[in-house]
Structures are given as structure tokens and as C-alpha cells.
Design a protein around this motif. Structure first.
Motif: not given
Lengths: 116, 115
Positions: B22-27, B34-38, B94-95, B101-115
Motif C-alpha cells: 500500500e502507498c498512501r498520501s497522508l496530507d 508512481f511505482w518504482y523498483r530499485q 511509490c511516489s 506539479t513537478y514535485e513528487q513525494y516519495f514513500g520510504p519503500g517496501t523490501r520484498l523478499t520471495v523465498t
């Protein structure tokens, strides 16, 4: 197609020393340019941006960057680095998309290591 | 300032299962998300762009049936990784942006590990 190159994977500096992180872009039109910082456990934070006008832009945390069209560069600088500046730094170019918005393309990042 | 949160911050799942992030804009109202993968020591790769109430636009090479994106409200977007495999292990960011507007605000990220 647009691209962003950050040639330095790692940069190590001593605390109090000056810093310059390099960024080169490839884009057919006048770009929107950005620098972001990513600290562990935190989201990317915008340091500064360039859209037009003065080619030397000031950002937060004492950072500045200079847009040089002739060199297709947008290097980030800071005169005196603090230990808390250790982080990952990303340069990005904003590509104009439909409806007046833009889509950012990021460089691969430069990891800044600060020695005490 | 504008804050974007992501949940969970990290998740481990077994191969073949699905995971929702989940990605939420709080305010602010996030008209575009946007969704990114890093990958480690690499750049952020844009996966998809979503406008509230519309279908997401996926970047070339991103499997839309595998990475399901929903942006049903102005404050919430979800990314579901379906039938996850170890190669889907990554850091997902996510952002959000309000209006054009030009500015994107980024979330802190989610680390996914698939075993």
C-alpha cells in the motif's frame, strides 16, 4: 531517449571537505533537472531542481547545483560536508509527458561516504 | 510537508503467493502515483504511472498481469505482486504527486523478499 549518467558509484570525502557529485544527461529539449537524496529507511527527498533561469540553483541542506547546457551536466556541490550527508544521491531528468506533466528518469545513484 | 507512507516496510513471502503493498498520501490528494523498483546499487526503474480512477500506464517490459496497480482513491494506491517468484525480490518505492506539479513525494519503500 533520455538518460542520466552518474559516473561515480561511490564518493568518499572527509567531514568538512568540499563535495561535487557529477551528473550528465541526454535529452533533446531543455530538461527539468533534479537531485534527490535517499537515506536508509527514508523516502527520496528533493534537494533542488532546475527548470529555467539562473543556472546556479540553491537547495536544502546547503547544497547547490549548476546547470551547464554546453556540457549537458548538472553537478551537485556542497562546500563543507557533514557526517549526516552520508547517503545515496540521485540525479534525475524530467521528461515532458502529455497533459503538461513530466516523467522522471533517474541516474543509478552515487553513494556518499563521509569519513570523520 | 507532504508525506507518503508505504506498508509494509518489508515483507517475506513464499514463491507462488501474492503480496499487496500500500502507498498512501497522508496530507494531500495524490492525483498521480508512481511505482518504482530499485535493485541494489542501481537506479529507480519506473514500473507504472497511475491516475486516480484510471487504469495504470505500465512501462515497457513491465508485466501488467503480474504487477497489479490500483489507484481507487486520491490517497491510496496499491501494488499487488501476483504469483511472486524469487526474481521479484526487490525494493519497491511509490511516489505521489498532486495535480500537475513537478514535485513528487516519495514513500520510504517496501523490501520484498520471495523465498
Amino acid at each position: 531517449a533520455q538518460s542520466v549518467t552518474q559516473p561515480d558509484i561511490h564518493i568518499t570525502v572527509s567531514e568538512g571537505a568540499s563535495l561535487e557529485l557529477r551528473c550528465n544527461y541526454s535529452y533533446g529539449a531543455t530538461p527539468y533537472l533534479f537531485w534527490y537524496v535517499q537515506s536508509p529507511g527514508q523516502g527520496l527527498q528533493l534537494l533542488l531542481k532546475y527548470f529555467s533561469g539562473d543556472t546556479l540553483v540553491q537547495g536544502i541542506k546547503g547544497f547547490e547545483a549548476e546547470f551547464k547546457r554546453s556540457q549537458s551536466s548538472f553537478n551537485l556541490r556542497k562546500p563543507s560536508v557533514h557526517w549526516s550527508d552520508a547517503a545515496e544521491y540521485f540525479c534525475a531528468v524530467g521528461v515532458h509527458a502529455s497533459g503538461g506533466s513530466y516523467i522522471p528518469t533517474f541516474g543509478r545513484g552515487t553513494s556518499l561516504i563521509v569519513h570523520p | 510537508g507532504a508525506v507518503v507512507s508505504q506498508h509494509p516496510s518489508w515483507v517475506i513471502c513464499k514463491s507462488g503467493t501474492s503480496v499487496k503493498i500500500e502507498c498512501r498520501s497522508l496530507d494531500f490528494q495524490a492525483t498521480t502515483m508512481f511505482w518504482y523498483r530499485q535493485f541494489p546499487k542501481q537506479s529507480l526503474m519506473l514500473m507504472a504511472t497511475s491516475n486516480e480512477g484510471s487504469k495504470a500506464t505500465y512501462e515497457q517490459g513491465v508485466e501488467k498481469d503480474k504487477f497489479l496497480i490500483n489507484h481507487a482513491s486520491l490517497t491510496l494506491s496499491t501494488l499487488t505482486v501476483t504469483s511472486a517468484h524469487p526474481e521479484d525480490s526487490s525494493f519497491y518505492i511509490c511516489s505521489a504527486r498532486e495535480g500537475l506539479t513537478y514535485e513528487q513525494y516519495f514513500g520510504p519503500g517496501t523490501r520484498l523478499t520471495v523465498t
